[in-house]
Write a protein that holds these residues in place. Structure first.
Motif, PDB file in Angstrom:
ATOM      1  N   ALA A  72     -21.007 -19.739 -36.289  1.00  0.00           N
ATOM      2  CA  ALA A  72     -21.136 -18.335 -36.681  1.00  0.00           C
ATOM      3  C   ALA A  72     -19.793 -17.777 -37.144  1.00  0.00           C
ATOM      4  O   ALA A  72     -19.734 -17.015 -38.120  1.00  0.00           O
ATOM      5  N   THR A  73     -18.720 -18.155 -36.466  1.00  0.00           N
ATOM      6  CA  THR A  73     -17.388 -17.702 -36.870  1.00  0.00           C
ATOM      7  C   THR A  73     -17.020 -18.275 -38.235  1.00  0.00           C
ATOM      8  O   THR A  73     -16.493 -17.558 -39.091  1.00  0.00           O
ATOM      9  N   ALA A  74     -17.306 -19.550 -38.446  1.00  0.00           N
ATOM     10  CA  ALA A  74     -17.025 -20.173 -39.745  1.00  0.00           C
ATOM     11  C   ALA A  74     -17.845 -19.505 -40.853  1.00  0.00           C
ATOM     12  O   ALA A  74     -17.325 -19.256 -41.952  1.00  0.00           O
ATOM     13  N   ALA A  75     -19.105 -19.189 -40.563  1.00  0.00           N
ATOM     14  CA  ALA A  75     -19.943 -18.510 -41.555  1.00  0.00           C
ATOM     15  C   ALA A  75     -19.388 -17.126 -41.877  1.00  0.00           C
ATOM     16  O   ALA A  75     -19.370 -16.712 -43.043  1.00  0.00           O
ATOM     17  N   THR A  76     -18.909 -16.424 -40.866  1.00  0.00           N
ATOM     18  CA  THR A  76     -18.318 -15.103 -41.091  1.00  0.00           C
ATOM     19  C   THR A  76     -17.069 -15.216 -41.951  1.00  0.00           C
ATOM     20  O   THR A  76     -16.853 -14.411 -42.860  1.00  0.00           O
ATOM     21  N   ILE A  77     -16.247 -16.220 -41.671  1.00  0.00           N
ATOM     22  CA  ILE A  77     -15.020 -16.437 -42.451  1.00  0.00           C
ATOM     23  C   ILE A  77     -15.365 -16.720 -43.911  1.00  0.00           C
ATOM     24  O   ILE A  77     -14.766 -16.142 -44.827  1.00  0.00           O
ATOM     25  N   VAL A  78     -16.341 -17.588 -44.136  1.00  0.00           N
ATOM     26  CA  VAL A  78     -16.730 -17.934 -45.506  1.00  0.00           C
ATOM     27  C   VAL A  78     -17.319 -16.715 -46.224  1.00  0.00           C
ATOM     28  O   VAL A  78     -16.950 -16.416 -47.368  1.00  0.00           O
ATOM     29  N   LEU A  79     -18.226 -16.002 -45.548  1.00  0.00           N
ATOM     30  CA  LEU A  79     -18.821 -14.809 -46.158  1.00  0.00           C
ATOM     31  C   LEU A  79     -17.772 -13.754 -46.491  1.00  0.00           C
ATOM     32  O   LEU A  79     -17.805 -13.147 -47.569  1.00  0.00           O
ATOM     33  N   ALA A  80     -16.844 -13.540 -45.575  1.00  0.00           N
ATOM     34  CA  ALA A  80     -15.814 -12.524 -45.795  1.00  0.00           C
ATOM     35  C   ALA A  80     -14.898 -12.914 -46.950  1.00  0.00           C
ATOM     36  O   ALA A  80     -14.607 -12.089 -47.825  1.00  0.00           O
ATOM     37  N   ASN A  81     -14.461 -14.159 -46.983  1.00  0.00           N
ATOM     38  CA  ASN A  81     -13.583 -14.592 -48.071  1.00  0.00           C
ATOM     39  C   ASN A  81     -14.305 -14.560 -49.414  1.00  0.00           C
ATOM     40  O   ASN A  81     -13.719 -14.196 -50.434  1.00  0.00           O
TER      41      ASN A  81
END
Length: 143
Positions: A72-81
């Protein structure tokens, strides 16, 4: 009467993580656009948010919960970037951020994220992934 000890359903944790990751990424994008910076320290807060959501959903402690928090953290990082890059490019082209996000290809997004994220930003992102695993695992260190 509601049984508080009832085992939670698995879909609740997944739904919370999807909603939480999307909402947190949106907040991160807005903050980055306001400050005109990457705001990579937000990844640490995203990791804590993912761990908290999993605990609230009563996901069983251990490596599956830690893995879900990291994902979930990795998905948030990818979505945000992705969103930050799309909003910056969209601003130049006169497009709304979501219009630009739909037209931004993965290679271009990767290139823009690579140019925007400095070593300190990458350290924040790596620390967030580690923190997500530790905060969500539920294991207490020995005193």
């Amino acid at each position: 009467m509601i049984d508080i000890k009832a085992r939670p359903s698995r879909w609740l944790a997944s739904a919370l993580l999807v909603l939480g990751s999307g909402g947190f990424a949106a907040a991160w994008i807005l903050l980055a656009l306001i400050r005109d910076r990457q705001c990579s320290w937000m990844a640490v807060l995203a990791a804590l948010d993912a761990a908290l959501l999993l605990r609230l959903a009563r996901a069983p402690a251990g490596w599956p919960r830690a893995l879900a928090a990291v994902a979930a953290t990795a998905a948030t990082i990818v979505l945000a970037n992705w969103g930050i890059a799309a909003a910056q490019v969209g601003r130049l082209l006169g497009l709304l951020p979501w219009e630009s996000a739909l037209r931004l290809g993965p290679r271009y997004a990767w290139t823009l994220a690579g140019l925007a994220n400095r070593p300190a930003d990458l350290a924040w992102l790596a620390a967030a992934l580690l923190l997500a695993a530790l905060a969500a695992s539920g294991r207490r260190p020995a005193p």
